[in-house]
Write an enzyme that holds these catalytic residues in place. Structure first.
Site, PDB file in Angstrom:
ATOM      1  N   GLU A  41      29.815  79.831  49.741  1.00  0.00           N
ATOM      2  CA  GLU A  41      31.362  79.629  49.488  1.00  0.00           C
ATOM      3  C   GLU A  41      32.082  80.479  48.600  1.00  0.00           C
ATOM      4  OE1 GLU A  41      32.261  77.736  51.937  1.00  0.00           O
ATOM      5  OE2 GLU A  41      30.889  77.605  53.285  1.00  0.00           O
ATOM      6  N   GLN A  46      39.226  83.923  49.247  1.00  0.00           N
ATOM      7  CA  GLN A  46      40.236  84.790  49.633  1.00  0.00           C
ATOM      8  C   GLN A  46      39.402  86.775  50.061  1.00  0.00           C
ATOM      9  OE1 GLN A  46      42.949  84.779  46.271  1.00  0.00           O
ATOM     10  NE2 GLN A  46      41.630  83.950  44.897  1.00  0.00           N
ATOM     11  N   TYR A 121      37.406  72.747  47.423  1.00  0.00           N
ATOM     12  CA  TYR A 121      37.408  72.938  48.668  1.00  0.00           C
ATOM     13  C   TYR A 121      35.007  72.927  48.507  1.00  0.00           C
ATOM     14  CZ  TYR A 121      35.439  76.245  51.608  1.00  0.00           C
ATOM     15  OH  TYR A 121      34.624  76.860  53.114  1.00  0.00           O
ATOM     16  N   ASP A 139      39.955  74.518  53.624  1.00  0.00           N
ATOM     17  CA  ASP A 139      40.723  75.759  53.024  1.00  0.00           C
ATOM     18  C   ASP A 139      41.580  75.578  54.088  1.00  0.00           C
ATOM     19  OD1 ASP A 139      39.472  76.633  55.712  1.00  0.00           O
ATOM     20  OD2 ASP A 139      38.082  78.033  55.148  1.00  0.00           O
TER      21      ASP A 139
END
Length: 357
Positions: A41, A46, A121, A139
């Site tokens: 994660e 990004q 998140y 997300d």
């Protein structure tokens, strides 16, 4: 006569069934331990899945558990991260590993969010996927799904409305006996494979019966575009020193810009002690983009004579490749150009007046 809306619980069942068939085989899914889920994660922040997979595999092979990561040298961690970008993630990961190695993996969102580099998140993802806890997540993929599902406009309440939908979905998941781990992963997978940014495959979507954007044929309009921050133009000059055997000088970086901290890079200042032993070979420019920064880098190339006095530390910093060093993309591009740049035949000490400014 108006048709009766499909119950949301039926959509979640359809979503869970769809995931069972369509889910990609990913290395962190084969063994969703807290450690592996957490690593994946952080890497996926990004960064697209295809880019993360080889980095994840190498990282886990080198650091198979949190103890191994906590005990590692920071430079080794950054070396394994090199090329993945956003190096603060790796530094925070290493800091968090030291904490987790002492305290164990948390069981609550509050404890996870207290760790370096962990936000709402990531905390929800680890708790739901690794521990199957009923924690909502949000997300970019899920944002796209919910914004189209409800045709949500950009507003001050936009993000909270997205979170409300995620929390509602998890509440319904528990109520009808589905697994939070499956539903959260299914929502992310749906955004990645079906509810894509461009050309969404609405006919294949298990949420289609209640999706407002599908019914209105407006999926392409959501999420509504946010105004991008203007690019900041930056310039910098680096000094590339090269030995006769082709090795380049790459000492520990003095570049303090936050996205490069801890990585190797070329020096921003000349080494005045070597001035009479170098030949100016020329210079080149490269362009690099980091988030909203556009960086134009000028690299000045100097060939050192074999008589150049080098300390042991200086000699050790001359390298032929970047394989075992933490480095950023700008460094890699400069290194490749520096290795191949034509050598000069001018005598040592000449052609310096225009190069040292």
């Amino acid at each position: 006569m108006n048709s009766i809306p499909v119950p949301f619980s039926d959509l979640l069942n359809a979503l869970s069934d769809w995931f069972g068939v369509a889910a990609r085989v990913l290395p962190w899914r084969s063994e969703p331990s807290p450690y592996r889920v957490w690593i994946s994660e952080i890497m996926l922040q990004q960064t697209v899945v295809a880019a993360v997979i080889p980095y994840f595999n190498r990282f886990i092979e080198t650091f198979p558990d949190v103890g191994a990561l906590a005990a590692a040298d920071t430079e080794r961690v950054l070396t394994l991260w090199s090329g993945l970008g956003y190096y603060s993630r790796a530094r925070n990961l290493h800091r968090a590993a030291k904490i987790l190695n002492e305290s164990g993996f948390p069981q609550t969102r509050r404890e996870w969010e207290a760790l370096p580099g962990v936000g709402p998140y990531t905390a929800g993802a680890v708790l739901s996927i690794a521990f199957n806890q009923p924690e909502a997540i949000l997300d970019g993929n899920i944002e796209r799904v919910w914004s189209r599902f409800r045709c949500l406009p950009q507003s001050s309440a936009y993000k909270e409305r997205l979170w409300q939908l995620s929390r509602f979905a998890i509440g319904e998941t528990v109520r009808i006996g589905l697994q939070p781990s499956i539903v959260n992963q299914a929502l992310m997978e749906l955004g990645a494979l079906v509810c894509r940014p461009a050309s969404p495959d609405c006919n294949a979507c298990p949420l289609a019966p209640r999706c407002k954007a599908r019914l209105r044929r407006t999926a392409a309009l959501y999420p509504e575009k946010r105004r991008r921050a203007a690019f900041k133009n930056l310039t910098e000059t680096v000094y590339v020193y090269r030995l006769s055997d082709g090795r380049l000088w790459l000492p520990p970086s003095e570049n303090t810009r936050r996205w490069r901290q801890g990585t190797r890079d070329f020096p921003l200042c000349e080494n005045s002690r070597w001035r009479s032993f170098v030949r100016f070979a020329g210079e080149f420019e490269t362009v690099h983009v980091v988030t909203n920064h556009k960086i134009v880098r000028t690299a000045k190339i100097y060939d050192l004579s074999d008589e150049t006095p080098l300390t042991a530390a200086e000699e050790a910093a001359f390298v032929a490749d970047l394989t075992d060093l933490p480095h950023n993309a700008a460094c890699a591009k400069t290194f490749a150009n520096g290795i191949s740049f034509p050598k000069t035949t001018a005598p040592a000490g000449e052609l310096l007046s225009k190069s040292f400014k």
